[in-house]
Design an enzyme around this catalytic site. Structure first.
Site, mmCIF file in Angstrom:
data_model
loop_
_atom_site.group_PDB
_atom_site.id
_atom_site.type_symbol
_atom_site.label_atom_id
_atom_site.label_comp_id
_atom_site.label_asym_id
_atom_site.label_seq_id
_atom_site.Cartn_x
_atom_site.Cartn_y
_atom_site.Cartn_z
ATOM 1 N N TYR A 459 38.071 27.788 79.310
ATOM 2 C CA TYR A 459 39.335 28.302 78.763
ATOM 3 C C TYR A 459 39.807 29.494 79.603
ATOM 4 O O TYR A 459 40.753 29.416 80.322
ATOM 5 C CB TYR A 459 39.187 28.671 77.297
ATOM 6 N N SER A 539 45.411 23.838 76.548
ATOM 7 C CA SER A 539 46.342 24.957 76.478
ATOM 8 C C SER A 539 46.182 25.816 77.730
ATOM 9 O O SER A 539 46.407 25.336 78.844
ATOM 10 C CB SER A 539 46.114 25.752 75.191
ATOM 11 N N ASP A 622 54.439 19.134 69.975
ATOM 12 C CA ASP A 622 53.864 20.430 70.336
ATOM 13 C C ASP A 622 54.998 21.417 70.582
ATOM 14 O O ASP A 622 55.709 21.331 71.583
ATOM 15 C CB ASP A 622 52.992 20.290 71.587
ATOM 16 N N HIS A 657 50.029 21.155 68.804
ATOM 17 C CA HIS A 657 49.187 21.817 69.795
ATOM 18 C C HIS A 657 47.699 21.622 69.523
ATOM 19 O O HIS A 657 46.868 22.005 70.329
ATOM 20 C CB HIS A 657 49.526 23.304 69.842
#
Length: 689
Positions: A459, A539, A622, A657
């Protein structure tokens, strides 16, 4: 396998000047709103057909789906919130698509369903979002999330009768629900109603805190706090358990925030800003009379606990618990009974330490293993409290904690359908390009002792740490003999603000370097087979995966970027994008523009290189990272000469999302992803014995 013929994507160049450079945006038309643009709708349909045609040829997809369903066959609890003799929690049973809200009468009484969202829609794509119970335990206010959107509608339920009130609060977004002490109503955050109902493309601006009184129309709601002179701020209100101060956190999208307080015991509810600047994090965890107790990064890179005395005309922080002298990061804190409980991250693993309310150390809380603990729930003055614990090989269990005796006893221990003794979990450290040492978790079957296809997850953004937690989706990969690797790269919060800043703005390349170094380490040390490295992230993690694929297409064998931020020159123009400028830098500034152009995935596809197999994923609803990011990126990939491996996109419907996605859609999506990764990394798939 036959060669894939991609759908034709029209090229309509839009040329723009940025600080003396001409940038051509060939696929901007894919930003158009799909339901209202027939060309975009047709493009989505054609892409899904091609992707489905490829995925349906892959062996093992049904095996992954079946095993994921089996691995979810256990009860998943959240930490209970106590009101009187009632305990409120969400419970997700087996392969139900959505968790439901339950109440227990007595700590070990029979659980009763209060709200079951699985009956709200035919496809179970509507979910419970935020929820809060009044202090007297009479009412629960809960938000409804439809089809994965960030927008919320708030309703109210009478707990005793099960009757739903006529109260209907719309346009809540990025909100908490916080009851007034007397239960007359609740505080929430909302946006203005979108113009012409355009919820998908509405800008995030003019966020404000309101109070809704039960039994009244939303038009009568009282405005509590707003900043019309700064429409780009988010304002989120909360109240510590049984406290009488409303704490409003204001931020432009950074982790740092201003702090405004409302004394709910007063008649006029006048907001008082006690921290006007946004140079540090300030989070209220309770109060002692007029003294607020807070967690802050003010003067502490890894956080400390301080007090602010509201009786003073200009309150200044007074230290209660200092920043840890080592590398431990204060990650969670609560006032429980007459103790202060603090969860620290030590190399991304949790320790819970006890303190007296004065700040004097008072031992530690014994945990059942190495993993992640937190989510403290309890009341000041009450010796009964609760917290959760999970690990890569341990499903989330809920523990009852006696603050007086320091005793920990199980309250809900689910039995997951996997043998944890068959799993090996270890932590390694490797060196990044600049010599920085980075932690890496490895999870695999104990009998997997040779190089094996590996799924590397990352991430690396917004100060969010990647900590151990139990994930049946990932364990389906491990069960087949694959390795799961999770890299704690810079940009996250594993080691505090400095670790975050080292992967932020102009330092963002450190995040990519750390992830690339993780891949090199896995192959160099023989953990991963030489053609067996798949990478995944969502993301900001989707940005990570796409960026490193462009930078090192030779290193990675499969790339799975999900709901990614992929057009770094236009991300600010969509929905919540403007709030990310503090993380990435605004493309409207010269220095940030030039930095963003070095890694923006849409703009840095390396034509002529041999790329890994790519399966990008996004969702049509999203409204946080809009799907146009993925659409444009995939169009650029398919138009380039990148070798013979596929570059595909899977576009989910009635999903957003990630939050609120029904379990069946989540399983179907990941079964496709894992089958794709298994095929292109050489992972052998076999039915469970």
């Amino acid at each position: 396998m036959s060669e894939i013929t991609y759908p034709t994507t029209d090229r309509i160049d839009v040329a723009e000047e940025h600080f003396g450079e001409t940038v051509v945006d060939t696929y901007r038309w894919l930003e158009n709103d799909a339901p209202n643009d027939h060309a975009v709708t047709a493009w989505i349909k054609a892409q899904n057909q091609v992707t489905r045609g490829h995925l349906d040829t892959l062996a093992g997809r049904d095996i992954f789906e079946g095993r994921m369903k089996a691995l979810f066959e256990y009860e998943r609890f959240t930490v209970p919130r106590k009101r009187g003799d009632r305990y409120f929690l969400t419970l997700h049973k087996g392969i139900e698509n959505q968790p439901s809200l339950y109440v227990r009468h007595g700590a070990f009484g029979e659980a009763r369903v209060l709200i079951d969202p699985n009956a709200w829609s035919d496809d179970n794509a509507d979910a419970i979002g935020e929820w809060s119970v009044s202090d007297d335990g009479r009412y629960v206010a809960f938000s409804v999330q439809k089809g994965g959107t960030d927008w919320r509608t708030i309703r109210v339920l009478d707990i005793e009768s099960g009757r739903e009130f006529e109260d209907f609060v719309e346009w809540a977004r990025f909100t908490r629900i916080t009851w007034a002490p007397d239960g007359a109503g609740f505080f929430y955050s909302r946006m203005p109603a979108p113009i012409r109902g355009n919820t998908a493309g509405a800008a995030i601006a003019d966020h404000a805190v309101y109070f809704h009184r039960i039994g009244t129309r939303q038009a009568e709601d009282r405005l509590i706090y707003a900043t019309p002179d700064r429409p780009g701020l988010l304002h989120v209100a909360d109240r510590a358990e049984y406290g009488y101060y409303l704490a409003i956190s204001s931020t432009p999208g950074t982790n740092e925030n201003a702090l405004t307080v409302v004394d709910l015991a007063s008649r006029d509810w006048t907001p008082r800003t006690v921290v006007p600047d946004m140079k540090a994090e300030w989070s209220v965890i309770g109060h002692d009379g007029s003294k607020l107790i807070l967690v802050t990064t003010d003067g502490a890179e890894r956080r400390r606990v301080v007090s602010l005395d509201l009786a003073e005309p200009d309150p200044r922080p007074k230290e209660i618990v200092a920043e840890d002298a080592g590398n431990a990061v204060l990650n969670d804190a609560a006032l429980l009974g007459d103790k202060l409980l603090i969860g620290y991250l030590v190399d991304a693993k949790t320790e819970i330490r006890r303190f007296n309310v004065s700040g004097a150390p008072d031992g530690a809380v014994a945990l059942p293993g190495i993993g992640t603990a937190g989510g403290f729930q309890g009341h000041p003055g009450d010796s009964e409290a609760f917290f959760g614990f999970t690990g890569f090989d341990a499903p989330m269990a809920i523990y009852r904690y006696d603050t007086a005796s320091n005793a920990v006893t199980p309250w809900a221990e689910p039995k997951a359908p996997i043998d944890p003794d068959g799993l090996a979990v270890e932590q390694r450290f490797y060196r990044s390009k600049d010599g920085t040492e980075v932690p890496l978790f490895l999870i695999r079957r104990k009998d997997v002792t040779r190089a094996a296809p590996t799924l590397l997850y990352g991430y690396g953004g917004f100060g969010i740490p990647q900590v151990p937690y139990y994930n049946p989706i990932q364990l389906a990969w491990v069960e087949q003999g694959g390795v799961l690797a999770i890299a704690n790269i810079r940009g996250g919060g594993e080691y505090g603000r400095a670790w975050h800043r080292a992967g932020q703005l102009e330092e963002k390349q450190n995040t990519f370097d750390d992830f690339i170094a993780a891949g090199e380490f896995l192959k160099r040390t023989g953990i991963t087979s030489q053609k067996g490295l798949a990478i995944q992230g969502e993301s900001n993690g989707g940005l990570l995966v796409a960026a490193v694929t462009n930078q090192r297409p030779d290193l990675f064998d499969v790339a799975l970027p999900g709901v990614g931020v992929l057009d770094m020159l236009r991300y600010e123009k969509f929905t919540a994008g403007a709030f990310w400028a503090s993380e990435f830098g605004s493309p409207s500034e010269d220095r940030h523009f030039r930095n963003l152009m070095t890694y923006s995935p849409y703009h840095t596809v390396r034509d002529g290189d041999d790329y890994p197999a790519i399966l990008a994923t996004t969702s049509d609803a999203d409204d946080r990272v809009v799907p146009a990011h993925t659409f444009k990126y995939v169009a650029a990939l398919q138009a380039a000469d990148l070798g013979s491996k596929p570059r595909l996109v899977r576009i989910e419907t009635r999903a957003g999302h990630g939050a609120g996605m029904p379990l069946d859609k989540m399983i179907a999506q990941h079964a496709d992803m894992w089958a794709f990764a298994a095929h292109w990394t050489g992972l052998s798939i076999a039915p469970a014995k």
